[in-house]
Write a protein that holds these residues in place. Structure first.
Motif, mmCIF file in Angstrom:
data_model
loop_
_atom_site.group_PDB
_atom_site.id
_atom_site.type_symbol
_atom_site.label_atom_id
_atom_site.label_comp_id
_atom_site.label_asym_id
_atom_site.label_seq_id
_atom_site.Cartn_x
_atom_site.Cartn_y
_atom_site.Cartn_z
ATOM 1 N N GLU A 25 2.673 11.204 -4.213
ATOM 2 C CA GLU A 25 1.380 11.163 -4.905
ATOM 3 C C GLU A 25 0.417 10.483 -3.940
ATOM 4 O O GLU A 25 0.465 9.277 -3.747
ATOM 5 C CB GLU A 25 1.505 10.380 -6.209
ATOM 6 C CG GLU A 25 2.450 11.046 -7.202
ATOM 7 C CD GLU A 25 2.774 10.154 -8.382
ATOM 8 O OE1 GLU A 25 1.995 9.231 -8.692
ATOM 9 O OE2 GLU A 25 3.836 10.382 -8.990
ATOM 10 N N ASN A 26 -0.431 11.288 -3.312
ATOM 11 C CA ASN A 26 -1.268 10.819 -2.218
ATOM 12 C C ASN A 26 -2.745 10.783 -2.625
ATOM 13 O O ASN A 26 -3.380 11.830 -2.753
ATOM 14 C CB ASN A 26 -1.074 11.739 -1.003
ATOM 15 C CG ASN A 26 -1.725 11.210 0.242
ATOM 16 O OD1 ASN A 26 -2.575 10.332 0.200
ATOM 17 N ND2 ASN A 26 -1.328 11.754 1.375
ATOM 18 N N CYS A 35 0.054 5.656 -1.143
ATOM 19 C CA CYS A 35 0.888 6.672 -1.791
ATOM 20 C C CYS A 35 2.012 6.072 -2.628
ATOM 21 O O CYS A 35 2.466 4.964 -2.392
ATOM 22 C CB CYS A 35 1.536 7.573 -0.746
ATOM 23 S SG CYS A 35 0.400 8.723 -0.026
ATOM 24 N N VAL A 36 2.471 6.882 -3.571
ATOM 25 C CA VAL A 36 3.687 6.600 -4.320
ATOM 26 C C VAL A 36 4.655 7.739 -4.037
ATOM 27 O O VAL A 36 4.314 8.911 -4.196
ATOM 28 C CB VAL A 36 3.411 6.509 -5.842
ATOM 29 C CG1 VAL A 36 4.725 6.335 -6.607
ATOM 30 C CG2 VAL A 36 2.447 5.385 -6.148
ATOM 31 N N VAL A 37 5.867 7.394 -3.578
ATOM 32 C CA VAL A 37 6.911 8.389 -3.362
ATOM 33 C C VAL A 37 7.799 8.375 -4.594
ATOM 34 O O VAL A 37 8.344 7.340 -4.963
ATOM 35 C CB VAL A 37 7.735 8.085 -2.090
ATOM 36 C CG1 VAL A 37 8.867 9.103 -1.939
ATOM 37 C CG2 VAL A 37 6.836 8.100 -0.865
ATOM 38 N N LEU A 87 5.684 0.164 8.751
ATOM 39 C CA LEU A 87 5.373 -0.509 7.496
ATOM 40 C C LEU A 87 6.606 -0.339 6.629
ATOM 41 O O LEU A 87 7.176 0.749 6.572
ATOM 42 C CB LEU A 87 4.167 0.143 6.826
ATOM 43 C CG LEU A 87 3.838 -0.477 5.469
ATOM 44 C CD1 LEU A 87 2.377 -0.822 5.386
ATOM 45 C CD2 LEU A 87 4.246 0.430 4.345
ATOM 46 N N VAL A 88 7.038 -1.408 5.973
ATOM 47 C CA VAL A 88 8.236 -1.372 5.143
ATOM 48 C C VAL A 88 7.873 -1.778 3.722
ATOM 49 O O VAL A 88 7.241 -2.798 3.499
ATOM 50 C CB VAL A 88 9.325 -2.325 5.688
ATOM 51 C CG1 VAL A 88 10.561 -2.279 4.799
ATOM 52 C CG2 VAL A 88 9.687 -1.972 7.119
ATOM 53 N N SER A 89 8.281 -0.968 2.764
ATOM 54 C CA SER A 89 8.108 -1.268 1.347
ATOM 55 C C SER A 89 9.496 -1.224 0.726
ATOM 56 O O SER A 89 10.320 -0.391 1.101
ATOM 57 C CB SER A 89 7.194 -0.213 0.717
ATOM 58 O OG SER A 89 7.130 -0.371 -0.670
ATOM 59 N N SER A 148 0.810 -1.216 0.000
ATOM 60 C CA SER A 148 0.000 0.000 0.000
ATOM 61 C C SER A 148 0.846 1.270 0.000
ATOM 62 O O SER A 148 0.325 2.358 0.019
ATOM 63 C CB SER A 148 -0.949 0.008 1.196
ATOM 64 O OG SER A 148 -0.227 0.163 2.392
ATOM 65 N N LEU A 149 2.153 1.114 -0.038
ATOM 66 C CA LEU A 149 3.061 2.251 -0.093
ATOM 67 C C LEU A 149 4.161 1.894 -1.072
ATOM 68 O O LEU A 149 4.734 0.819 -0.993
ATOM 69 C CB LEU A 149 3.641 2.485 1.295
ATOM 70 C CG LEU A 149 4.197 3.857 1.593
ATOM 71 C CD1 LEU A 149 3.107 4.916 1.470
ATOM 72 C CD2 LEU A 149 4.770 3.884 2.978
ATOM 73 N N THR A 150 4.450 2.773 -2.028
ATOM 74 C CA THR A 150 5.379 2.432 -3.095
ATOM 75 C C THR A 150 6.456 3.498 -3.243
ATOM 76 O O THR A 150 6.165 4.687 -3.221
ATOM 77 C CB THR A 150 4.621 2.301 -4.436
ATOM 78 O OG1 THR A 150 3.554 1.393 -4.274
ATOM 79 C CG2 THR A 150 5.542 1.808 -5.533
ATOM 80 N N LEU A 151 7.688 3.045 -3.430
ATOM 81 C CA LEU A 151 8.815 3.913 -3.739
ATOM 82 C C LEU A 151 9.112 3.715 -5.215
ATOM 83 O O LEU A 151 9.347 2.593 -5.657
ATOM 84 C CB LEU A 151 10.015 3.502 -2.878
ATOM 85 C CG LEU A 151 11.251 4.394 -2.883
ATOM 86 C CD1 LEU A 151 10.915 5.769 -2.307
ATOM 87 C CD2 LEU A 151 12.356 3.746 -2.073
#
Length: 110
Positions: free
Chosen positions: A94-95, A78-80, A56-58, A5-8
């Motif tokens: 990008e939230n 989100c995408v960082v 949380l770790v992505s 659910s969280l992307t780099l």
């Protein structure tokens, strides 16, 4: 705990990796949210020595993005990204949870 659910983005991962190599720190980017900024909340970035137990770790291309549980409520999904433009280079979030943002892209409202 790993979660999609969280992307780099790959460009952000490459930038974190380069910064970590220059500073001799692990390639771990911490994203947190604090009250303030133009729109109510603002993003904070920093290199972390290690993830905390409740984070949380992505991971993207060997680079970890870590977020604490309180901030996660505001940045889930989100995408960082790392963006370079004439105005400079910066990490951008990008939230999908944000209902309003500011021109600088560093603060938002939910």
């Amino acid at each position: 705990m790993d979660n999609a659910s969280l992307t780099l983005s790959p460009s952000a991962a490459a930038r974190v990796s380069a910064i970590a190599a220059k500073t001799g720190k692990p390639a771990i980017l911490r994203l947190s949210v604090e009250g303030g900024g133009c729109s109510g909340f603002q993003y904070q970035f920093g290199l972390a020595e290690a993830p905390d137990a409740e984070d949380l770790v992505s991971e993207t291309d060997g680079v970890k993005l870590v977020v604490d549980p309180v901030s996660l409520d505001l940045v889930s999904g989100c995408v960082v990204d790392f963006v370079e433009s004439l105005g400079g280079a910066a990490f951008r979030v990008e939230n999908p949870n944000a209902v309003a943002g500011c021109g600088c892209g560093s603060s938002f409202a939910v």
